[in-house]
Design an enzyme around this catalytic site. Structure first.
Site, PDB file in Angstrom:
ATOM      1  N   LYS A 131     -12.342  15.390  -7.356  1.00  0.00           N
ATOM      2  CA  LYS A 131     -13.575  15.686  -6.624  1.00  0.00           C
ATOM      3  C   LYS A 131     -13.651  17.187  -6.356  1.00  0.00           C
ATOM      4  CE  LYS A 131     -14.015  13.786  -2.496  1.00  0.00           C
ATOM      5  NZ  LYS A 131     -14.205  12.706  -1.536  1.00  0.00           N
ATOM      6  N   HIS A 189       0.814  -1.227   0.000  1.00  0.00           N
ATOM      7  CA  HIS A 189       0.000   0.000   0.000  1.00  0.00           C
ATOM      8  C   HIS A 189       0.844   1.273   0.000  1.00  0.00           C
ATOM      9  CE1 HIS A 189      -3.511   2.390   0.351  1.00  0.00           C
ATOM     10  NE2 HIS A 189      -3.096   2.916   1.480  1.00  0.00           N
TER      11      HIS A 189
HETATM   12  C1  R5P Z   1      -7.069   3.193  -0.326  1.00  0.00           C
HETATM   13  O1  R5P Z   1      -6.161   3.817   0.149  1.00  0.00           O
HETATM   14  C2  R5P Z   1      -6.876   2.113  -1.331  1.00  0.00           C
HETATM   15  O2  R5P Z   1      -5.908   2.441  -2.274  1.00  0.00           O
HETATM   16  C3  R5P Z   1      -8.177   1.805  -2.042  1.00  0.00           C
HETATM   17  O3  R5P Z   1      -8.583   2.949  -2.773  1.00  0.00           O
HETATM   18  C4  R5P Z   1      -9.252   1.485  -1.054  1.00  0.00           C
HETATM   19  O4  R5P Z   1      -8.778   0.540  -0.137  1.00  0.00           O
HETATM   20  C5  R5P Z   1     -10.473   0.951  -1.742  1.00  0.00           C
HETATM   21  O5  R5P Z   1     -11.407   0.634  -0.751  1.00  0.00           O
HETATM   22  P1  R5P Z   1     -12.906   0.358  -1.094  1.00  0.00           P
HETATM   23  O6  R5P Z   1     -12.946  -0.684  -2.176  1.00  0.00           O
HETATM   24  O7  R5P Z   1     -13.484  -0.115   0.197  1.00  0.00           O
HETATM   25  O8  R5P Z   1     -13.516   1.661  -1.547  1.00  0.00           O
END
Ligand code: R5P
Length: 282
Positions: free
Chosen positions: A181, A119
Site C-alpha cells: 500500500k 493467528h
Molecule cells: C488479520 O490480521 C487477519 O490475518 C486477516 O487479514 C483479517 O482478519 C481479515 O479480516 P477481514 O476479512 O475482516 O478483512
C-alpha cells in the site's frame, strides 16, 4: 483413544476418527430451559481422549470447557482447537483492553493442546499446557496444485500473511508476492503487487482467515484491475462473517478455497490427516 467432536467440529472430528480407524464418540449437546449449555459424553472415557472443537463463538468455547470437564476420568486429554476465536486480540491495542487471546488460553486446561495456523504463534505461550500449532500450508498447497491454474502466482494481501503465502508457494514450487500500500495523500492509497506482474495470470490470494471479507474484496478488485485472469482466495479459517461470501463474489472472486477448521460450504480442504498424524505421533 477416543475422538470426541464438539458441535462446531463434528465433521472434522469424524474425519480425524476415520483417519485413525476408530469410531467417533457420540455426545449429546443441548440447552437447559434457561439457555445454559448441557453436554454429555455418551461413552465411558478411555485412557486417552482427543476433544476437537473450534471456538468461533462464545457458546463453542463454553461447550469446550464443559467437554474437558466431562473427561476428568481420562488419563490423557488432548484438546484440538482448529480455529481459536479471539486470537486477533493478542495484545492491548488501547489501555484498558484485555489480551483476549491470553484470557481464552488460560481458561483451557488439558495435557496437550493443538491449534491450526493460530493467528500468532506467540499465543501458544499463554496456555498453561504444552501447546503445538499445526501448519495447513502443505495441505492447501497440494489442493491448489490439483487445480492446474494458469501461470499461478500466490499473493498475500499484507505482510502478516507473507509466511503462509511463502509456505504454500514453496509447496507448489511457484512464485509468491505480496500487496503493497502506498499513500499518495491523506485519503488516497494505491495498492499493488510488490514485484510481480499479474496480467493474464491466475492469482491465489492467501490469508490465515477471512472474516468480513473486506481485506480480500479490496485485493480482488485491485488484482482484476491490473489484468489478473482469475482470482482465487484461499484461507485456513473461513470465518466468513455476515455477507462476506456475497461481498467476495461481487468483487469478482472465481472461487473460495478453505479448510474445515470451520465447517462451511467453502471448506473443501480437510485438515483431518494433519491432525490425525500429529496426535498419533505423540
Ligand atoms: C488479520 O490480521 C487477519 O490475518 C486477516 O487479514 C483479517 O482478519 C481479515 O479480516 P477481514 O476479512 O475482516 O478483512
Amino acid at each position: 483413544m477416543k475422538i470426541i467432536g464438539g458441535p462446531a467440529s463434528q465433521a472434522l472430528a469424524t474425519r480425524v476418527a476415520r483417519e485413525m480407524n476408530i469410531e467417533p464418540t457420540l455426545c449429546e449437546f443441548n440447552r437447559f430451559p434457561d439457555g445454559e449449555i448441557y453436554t454429555r459424553i455418551m461413552e465411558e472415557p478411555m485412557d486417552e481422549v482427543t476433544i476437537i472443537q473450534s471456538t468461533a463463538t462464545d457458546s463453542d468455547l463454553m461447550t469446550l470447557l464443559l467437554m474437558i470437564d466431562a473427561c476428568e476420568d481420562a488419563q490423557v486429554v488432548n484438546v484440538v482447537i482448529p480455529y481459536m476465536g479471539y486470537a486477533r486480540q493478542d495484545k492491548k491495542f488501547k489501555s484498558g483492553e484485555p489480551i483476549s487471546a491470553r484470557a481464552i488460553a488460560r481458561s483451557i486446561s488439558a495435557d496437550r493442546i493443538f491449534t491450526v495456523n493460530i493467528h500468532k504463534p506467540s499465543i501458544l505461550d499463554y496456555f498453561n499446557s504444552d501447546a503445538f500449532d499445526l501448519d495447513a500450508s502443505d495441505t492447501i498447497g497440494k489442493y491448489i496444485s490439483s487445480l492446474h491454474l494458469n501461470d499461478p502466482l500466490i499473493v498475500a494481501p499484507d505482510a502478516g500473511a507473507m509466511n503462509l503465502a511463502e509456505n504454500i508457494a514453496n509447496k507448489m514450487d511457484i512464485q509468491y508476492d505480496h500487496l503493497e500500500k502506498t499513500r499518495l495523500s491523506g485519503d488516497t492509497v494505491v495498492i499493488k503487487t510488490k514485484n510481480m506482474d499479474v496480467c493474464g495470470r491466475d492469482i491465489v490470494l492467501v490469508d490465515d482467515m477471512i472474516a468480513t471479507g473486506g481485506t480480500m474484496a479490496e485485493s480482488i478488485k485491485l488484482l482484476k484491475n491490473q489484468g489478473a485472469s482469475n482470482v482465487y482466495l484461499t484461507c485456513v479459517h473461513p470465518v466468513l462473517a455476515k455477507n462476506a461470501v456475497l461481498r467476495l463474489f461481487n468483487a469478482g472472486v472465481r472461487d473460495i478455497i478453505a479448510t474445515d477448521t470451520l465447517e462451511k460450504a467453502q471448506s473443501s480442504v480437510s485438515v483431518a490427516p494433519l491432525i490425525a498424524s500429529s496426535i498419533k505421533n505423540f
